[in-house]
Design a protein around this motif. Structure first.
Motif, mmCIF file in Angstrom:
data_model
loop_
_atom_site.group_PDB
_atom_site.id
_atom_site.type_symbol
_atom_site.label_atom_id
_atom_site.label_comp_id
_atom_site.label_asym_id
_atom_site.label_seq_id
_atom_site.Cartn_x
_atom_site.Cartn_y
_atom_site.Cartn_z
ATOM 1 N N GLU A 14 0.787 -1.226 0.000
ATOM 2 C CA GLU A 14 0.000 0.000 0.000
ATOM 3 C C GLU A 14 0.824 1.284 0.000
ATOM 4 O OE1 GLU A 14 -2.503 0.346 3.383
ATOM 5 O OE2 GLU A 14 -0.962 -0.218 4.826
ATOM 6 N N GLU A 15 2.036 1.282 0.544
ATOM 7 C CA GLU A 15 2.819 2.509 0.622
ATOM 8 C C GLU A 15 3.411 2.927 -0.711
ATOM 9 O OE1 GLU A 15 5.726 2.467 3.677
ATOM 10 O OE2 GLU A 15 4.302 2.082 5.291
ATOM 11 N N THR A 16 3.655 1.977 -1.591
ATOM 12 C CA THR A 16 4.368 2.288 -2.832
ATOM 13 C C THR A 16 3.648 1.865 -4.109
ATOM 14 O OG1 THR A 16 5.586 0.203 -2.620
ATOM 15 C CG2 THR A 16 6.647 2.184 -1.737
ATOM 16 N N VAL A 17 2.668 0.960 -3.977
ATOM 17 C CA VAL A 17 2.040 0.381 -5.168
ATOM 18 C C VAL A 17 0.520 0.447 -5.056
ATOM 19 C CG1 VAL A 17 1.852 -1.658 -6.648
ATOM 20 C CG2 VAL A 17 3.992 -1.214 -5.416
ATOM 21 N N GLU A 18 -0.120 0.912 -6.108
ATOM 22 C CA GLU A 18 -1.578 0.869 -6.224
ATOM 23 C C GLU A 18 -1.945 -0.393 -6.998
ATOM 24 O OE1 GLU A 18 -5.032 3.214 -8.713
ATOM 25 O OE2 GLU A 18 -3.346 4.395 -7.910
ATOM 26 N N VAL A 19 -2.590 -1.343 -6.322
ATOM 27 C CA VAL A 19 -2.833 -2.658 -6.900
ATOM 28 C C VAL A 19 -4.275 -2.773 -7.401
ATOM 29 C CG1 VAL A 19 -2.769 -5.158 -6.532
ATOM 30 C CG2 VAL A 19 -1.133 -3.671 -5.339
ATOM 31 N N THR A 20 -4.437 -3.127 -8.657
ATOM 32 C CA THR A 20 -5.739 -3.459 -9.231
ATOM 33 C C THR A 20 -5.792 -4.970 -9.411
ATOM 34 O OG1 THR A 20 -5.892 -1.352 -10.409
ATOM 35 C CG2 THR A 20 -7.275 -3.164 -11.204
ATOM 36 N N CYS A 21 -6.805 -5.614 -8.831
ATOM 37 C CA CYS A 21 -6.894 -7.077 -8.865
ATOM 38 C C CYS A 21 -8.005 -7.532 -9.820
ATOM 39 C CB CYS A 21 -7.166 -7.620 -7.464
ATOM 40 S SG CYS A 21 -5.820 -7.286 -6.293
ATOM 41 N N THR A 22 -7.742 -8.613 -10.526
ATOM 42 C CA THR A 22 -8.707 -9.118 -11.494
ATOM 43 C C THR A 22 -8.464 -10.598 -11.744
ATOM 44 O OG1 THR A 22 -9.615 -8.778 -13.724
ATOM 45 C CG2 THR A 22 -7.246 -8.586 -13.474
ATOM 46 N N GLU A 23 -9.469 -11.286 -12.266
ATOM 47 C CA GLU A 23 -9.276 -12.626 -12.811
ATOM 48 C C GLU A 23 -9.475 -12.632 -14.319
ATOM 49 O OE1 GLU A 23 -12.034 -15.497 -11.300
ATOM 50 O OE2 GLU A 23 -13.807 -14.479 -12.112
ATOM 51 N N ASP A 24 -9.660 -11.461 -14.882
ATOM 52 C CA ASP A 24 -9.942 -11.317 -16.312
ATOM 53 C C ASP A 24 -8.639 -11.389 -17.108
ATOM 54 O OD1 ASP A 24 -10.819 -10.737 -18.820
ATOM 55 O OD2 ASP A 24 -11.492 -8.683 -18.354
ATOM 56 N N LEU A 25 -8.368 -12.547 -17.695
ATOM 57 C CA LEU A 25 -7.125 -12.742 -18.428
ATOM 58 C C LEU A 25 -7.088 -11.979 -19.752
ATOM 59 C CD1 LEU A 25 -6.515 -16.550 -17.804
ATOM 60 C CD2 LEU A 25 -5.565 -14.594 -16.569
ATOM 61 N N THR A 26 -8.225 -11.463 -20.181
ATOM 62 C CA THR A 26 -8.200 -10.646 -21.389
ATOM 63 C C THR A 26 -7.495 -9.313 -21.137
ATOM 64 O OG1 THR A 26 -10.354 -9.589 -21.014
ATOM 65 C CG2 THR A 26 -10.354 -11.699 -22.191
ATOM 66 N N MET A 27 -7.189 -9.020 -19.873
ATOM 67 C CA MET A 27 -6.384 -7.835 -19.553
ATOM 68 C C MET A 27 -4.963 -7.982 -20.081
ATOM 69 S SD MET A 27 -8.109 -5.460 -17.926
ATOM 70 C CE MET A 27 -6.942 -4.520 -16.947
ATOM 71 N N PHE A 28 -4.582 -9.192 -20.428
ATOM 72 C CA PHE A 28 -3.279 -9.407 -21.035
ATOM 73 C C PHE A 28 -3.346 -9.023 -22.503
ATOM 74 C CE2 PHE A 28 -2.264 -13.008 -17.822
ATOM 75 C CZ PHE A 28 -1.851 -12.064 -16.898
ATOM 76 N N ASN A 29 -3.415 -7.715 -22.740
ATOM 77 C CA ASN A 29 -3.356 -7.174 -24.090
ATOM 78 C C ASN A 29 -2.539 -5.894 -24.037
ATOM 79 O OD1 ASN A 29 -5.252 -4.647 -24.108
ATOM 80 N ND2 ASN A 29 -6.446 -6.237 -23.069
ATOM 81 N N GLU A 30 -2.001 -5.504 -25.146
ATOM 82 C CA GLU A 30 -1.053 -4.392 -25.187
ATOM 83 C C GLU A 30 -1.636 -3.110 -24.613
ATOM 84 O OE1 GLU A 30 1.737 -1.994 -28.450
ATOM 85 O OE2 GLU A 30 0.599 -3.772 -29.047
ATOM 86 N N GLU A 31 -2.863 -2.790 -24.968
ATOM 87 C CA GLU A 31 -3.457 -1.534 -24.512
ATOM 88 C C GLU A 31 -3.654 -1.526 -23.002
ATOM 89 O OE1 GLU A 31 -7.428 1.251 -25.269
ATOM 90 O OE2 GLU A 31 -7.135 -0.599 -26.404
ATOM 91 N N SER A 32 -4.202 -2.608 -22.440
ATOM 92 C CA SER A 32 -4.453 -2.666 -20.998
ATOM 93 C C SER A 32 -3.153 -2.668 -20.205
ATOM 94 C CB SER A 32 -5.275 -3.905 -20.645
ATOM 95 O OG SER A 32 -6.546 -3.853 -21.248
ATOM 96 N N LEU A 33 -2.185 -3.460 -20.620
ATOM 97 C CA LEU A 33 -0.934 -3.574 -19.873
ATOM 98 C C LEU A 33 -0.135 -2.278 -19.886
ATOM 99 C CD1 LEU A 33 0.259 -7.153 -20.889
ATOM 100 C CD2 LEU A 33 -0.823 -6.438 -18.750
ATOM 101 N N SER A 34 -0.336 -1.462 -20.889
ATOM 102 C CA SER A 34 0.409 -0.205 -20.977
ATOM 103 C C SER A 34 0.094 0.741 -19.823
ATOM 104 C CB SER A 34 0.127 0.481 -22.316
ATOM 105 O OG SER A 34 -1.226 0.913 -22.397
ATOM 106 N N SER A 35 -0.992 0.488 -19.107
ATOM 107 C CA SER A 35 -1.379 1.343 -17.981
ATOM 108 C C SER A 35 -0.645 0.981 -16.691
ATOM 109 C CB SER A 35 -2.892 1.237 -17.735
ATOM 110 O OG SER A 35 -3.628 1.636 -18.868
ATOM 111 N N TYR A 36 0.140 -0.107 -16.704
ATOM 112 C CA TYR A 36 0.751 -0.618 -15.481
ATOM 113 C C TYR A 36 2.263 -0.756 -15.626
ATOM 114 C CZ TYR A 36 -4.104 -1.837 -14.589
ATOM 115 O OH TYR A 36 -5.471 -1.777 -14.414
ATOM 116 N N GLN A 37 2.947 -0.494 -14.515
ATOM 117 C CA GLN A 37 4.396 -0.693 -14.464
ATOM 118 C C GLN A 37 4.756 -2.087 -13.969
ATOM 119 O OE1 GLN A 37 4.040 3.100 -12.206
ATOM 120 N NE2 GLN A 37 6.216 3.263 -12.694
ATOM 121 N N LEU A 38 3.772 -2.779 -13.398
ATOM 122 C CA LEU A 38 4.034 -4.086 -12.801
ATOM 123 C C LEU A 38 2.823 -4.986 -12.998
ATOM 124 C CD1 LEU A 38 5.838 -5.862 -10.856
ATOM 125 C CD2 LEU A 38 4.510 -4.866 -8.980
#
Length: 211
Positions: A32-56
């Protein structure tokens, strides 16, 4: 300080062994101090556009009988090679179902013996992921791995089991990105062990930044 944005992927609805419910909350608390975590089970998030929003990306993916579609595999490979961070915890190594991702992860899970007490030895105490962490004991499900030939990872921690030292954590660079694997994390109590919590915090930062 701007927080790192992370996408954590696990299973809520089709769970075989490792439910993400509860673990998702622990990850949010640990980071919580350093990382804002978004949790999902939606594997379609593994796409170039969605992943570009995250550093990790944090993988706690459940083991599945089905490999990921190749477009999702390509998106993950491109994401990490292009500079993204990947933190893989315990069963998250299930991404190895696709051989390309197995190479990205740096090892192939083969099987696990029974849940037991493991004595974890820190092998790289000066590495940023392991700074301040001393040897510790935790109850855990020990995973066994095979490492691909001609692929070098930095082994961060080991544990003795069945007469051999086994890898408990490792890291490496992949293209311009970074990959961290932490073997513990079988179930919710694992995430209450402070040295493991520290490994998650520091592993996330190393994977996602230029530390």
């Amino acid at each position: 300080m701007t927080k790192i944005k992370a996408l954590a992927v696990g299973s809520y609805s089709e769970v075989k062994y490792h439910p993400f419910a509860g673990v998702d909350v622990e990850l949010g608390n640990i980071l919580e101090e350093t990382v804002e975590v978004t949790c999902t089970e939606d594997l379609t998030m593994f796409n170039e556009e969605s992943l570009s929003s995250y550093q990790l990306v944090i993988s706690y993916n459940e083991f599945s009988d089905h490999p990921l579609p190749q477009e999702q595999v390509a998106a993950i490979l491109s994401y990490v090679a292009g500079g993204g961070g990947l933190l893989v915890i315990h069963n998250g190594i299930s991404l190895q179902r696709n051989q390309e991702l197995g190479l990205l992860l740096g090892a192939q899970f083969t099987h696990h013996p029974e849940y037991t007490a493991l004595s974890v030895t820190i092998t790289e105490p000066e590495h940023p992921i392991m700074l301040g962490i001393e040897d510790f004991v935790m109850d855990e499900e020990p995973y066994y791995f095979e490492q691909p030939r001609y692929f070098n990872s930095t082994v961060l921690a080991e544990y003795p089991h069945d007469g051999e030292m086994r890898r408990a954590a490792w890291c490496h660079e992949f293209g311009m990105g970074r990959v961290v694997y932490l073997m513990p994390g079988h179930h919710l109590p694992s995430f209450s062990v402070e040295p493991f919590r520290q490994m998650i915090r520091q592993g996330a930062l190393w994977a996602a930044t230029d530390l």
